[in-house]
Design an enzyme around this catalytic site. Structure first.
Site, PDB file in Angstrom:
ATOM      1  N   HIS A 225      72.230  81.450   0.986  1.00 25.60           N
ATOM      2  CA  HIS A 225      71.512  82.372   3.032  1.00 25.60           C
ATOM      3  C   HIS A 225      70.568  80.476   3.691  1.00 25.60           C
ATOM      4  O   HIS A 225      70.083  81.036   4.349  1.00 25.60           O
ATOM      5  CB  HIS A 225      70.644  83.827   1.946  1.00 25.60           C
ATOM      6  CG  HIS A 225      71.121  84.441   1.408  1.00 25.60           C
ATOM      7  ND1 HIS A 225      71.882  85.197   1.747  1.00 25.60           N
ATOM      8  CD2 HIS A 225      70.218  84.468  -0.087  1.00 25.60           C
ATOM      9  CE1 HIS A 225      72.400  86.585   0.688  1.00 25.60           C
ATOM     10  NE2 HIS A 225      70.951  85.395  -0.194  1.00 25.60           N
TER      11      HIS A 225
ATOM     12  N   SER B 177      76.530  60.939  22.967  1.00 32.30           N
ATOM     13  CA  SER B 177      76.021  61.886  23.855  1.00 32.30           C
ATOM     14  C   SER B 177      76.579  60.973  25.514  1.00 32.30           C
ATOM     15  O   SER B 177      75.803  59.892  25.513  1.00 32.30           O
ATOM     16  CB  SER B 177      74.876  62.926  24.202  1.00 32.30           C
ATOM     17  OG  SER B 177      74.517  63.601  25.385  1.00 32.30           O
TER      18      SER B 177
END
Length: 435
Positions: free
Chosen positions: A144, A265
């Site tokens: 999880h 970026s």
């Protein structure tokens, strides 16, 4: 598929030039078989092979098709322009268009599968190398997305190896299933052509005769082929997702190689993004996109219709080209992937000792404590670690009930990290065999 996500050897299989070359070989081999049976003159069959070095003119075939509105007829007309109309008059004797189209498609899928199988071998080699390299590199396992118990980076790579090895077996089976050809004539009854022609053509083209073909080769074969490609794509995404997670700033246990001059970026010079594995996630979606249409192609009207044709013109090349590119890209990612063992240990120790909770729980039950009481005892100490970032072992040692059941020495021995890696060799032997 666009050139950005394509590799030349796979693209070549799906080019018009290759398609028309396969069509020609099917027709020429059929003529040979017909001549041996005495159905057509040998000299006519020999004349067809005079075009064996011809580079078929795609633009000319398209020009003819613009008039005939039929691709196979357009090709046969162009072939007659090279062979001569008299010499070519027995070409396509007793055959129907699907004999050429379906047999050709399966030849292309077999050749594509051979490239994909080679790709899989390279990926498996990369995964095996990294698995042994990090066989005992400890990291925390997660369920999880939450810390569970220790594992190793080698086991992560080994798990992906085992999955891809299963995919290789599936791909080999899919290749065998798709490797059929049909030269059975209209509605597949061989009324106007001898089955021996089919057997001869299939042998020459590396296929086996389709047992019963109606007027098309049954599309359940193709559905299985594209389904296997879809499963492989999902496995690629499975690996890619793990790497993307590992490269997150808060995790940083592994990362894609960042080459000299690479930019992350346009706005933020500090960025190092998992762009290759993100791309692989997207490419996996494209491959899986073909699975449902391939399955819907199975249901055709009576002995044939062409509702499957437009679908296969797209999904055949697109799925194979995309998966070929994706497998090669993933192999490169695995080979160059950066691993950060120190960060793995730092992450595991963010909540010191908490990953040993099950060992303590089991020890308490073995010491005579009921499972319900043992769970309460372990959990109350574990929650302090979650909330206060204290040391789990210290919390247990301060808990009189736990100490009474286990003793200080008994608690301390439950924090041996090697306990969780003691069966790594057994798992590796299961995955890779004895080395």
């Amino acid at each position: 598929m666009i050139p950005r996500y394509s590799r030349p050897d796979m693209v070549a299989i799906w080019s018009p030039e290759t398609k028309f070359r396969i069509w020609y070989e099917i027709e020429a081999h059929a003529c040979d078989a017909q001549a041996k049976l005495g159905v057509i003159p040998q000299e006519n069959a020999d004349a067809v092979w005079k075009a064996k070095d011809v580079q078929f003119d795609v633009a000319r075939i398209d020009e003819i098709e613009a008039v005939t509105k039929h691709d196979v007829i357009a090709f046969l007309t162009h072939l007659a322009e090279h062979v001569g109309s008299e010499e070519a008059r027995f070409v396509h004797q007793g055959m129907t268009s699907s004999d050429v189209l379906d047999t050709c498609l399966n030849v292309q899928l077999v050749r594509a599968a051979d490239i994909l199988i080679e790709d899989m071998h390279k990926l498996l080699a990369a995964l095996k190398t990294r698995a042994y390299e990090h066989k005992n590199t400890v990291r925390v396992g997660r369920s999880h997305g939450i810390h569970a118990e220790p594992t190793t980076m080698g086991l992560t790579f080994a798990r992906f190896y085992a999955e891809m090895d299963r995919n290789l077996s599936r791909l080999r089976d899919a290749r065998a299933e798709i490797a059929t050809g049909a030269i059975s004539g209209a509605v597949g009854t061989f009324a106007n052509i001898d089955p021996a022609v089919e057997e001869h053509v299939c042998d020459k083209m590396g296929l086996v005769p389709e047992p019963i073909s109606t007027q098309v080769i049954p599309r359940d074969r193709h559905a299985m082929f594209f389904a296997v490609l879809g499963v492989i794509a999902s496995s690629i995404e499975n690996v890619a997702i793990e790497i993307r997670h590992m490269q997150r700033t808060e995790v940083l246990e592994g990362a894609e190689f960042f080459s000299m001059g690479q930019k992350g970026s346009s706005a933020m010079p500090h960025k190092k993004n998992p762009v290759l594995t993100e791309n692989l996630t997207g490419l996996a979606r494209l491959v899986r996109m073909s699975v449902i249409p391939a399955m819907e192609n199975v249901a055709l009207w009576h002995e044939r219709d062409i509702s499957h044709s437009s679908v296969e013109r797209a999904i055949g090349p697109d799925s194979c080209v995309t998966l070929d590119f994706a497998l090669a890209r993933l192999t490169g990612v695995i080979e160059k992937m950066l691993i950060f063992p120190e960060n793995m240990l730092d992450n595991m120790n963010k909540f010191p000792g908490l990953v040993m909770s099950q060992r303590v729980l089991l020890a308490l039950t073995q010491a005579g404590v009921s499972r319900e009481d043992a769970y309460v005892m372990v959990q109350r100490n574990a929650l302090k670690v979650w909330e206060l970032r204290t040391d789990f072992r210290e919390e247990l040692l301060a808990d009189a009930d736990v100490v009474a059941a286990l003793t200080v020495e008994g608690i301390n021995e439950k924090f041996d990290m090697e306990y969780h890696t003691k069966h790594v060799d057994t798992i590796f032997n299961r995955v890779f065999g004895e080395d």
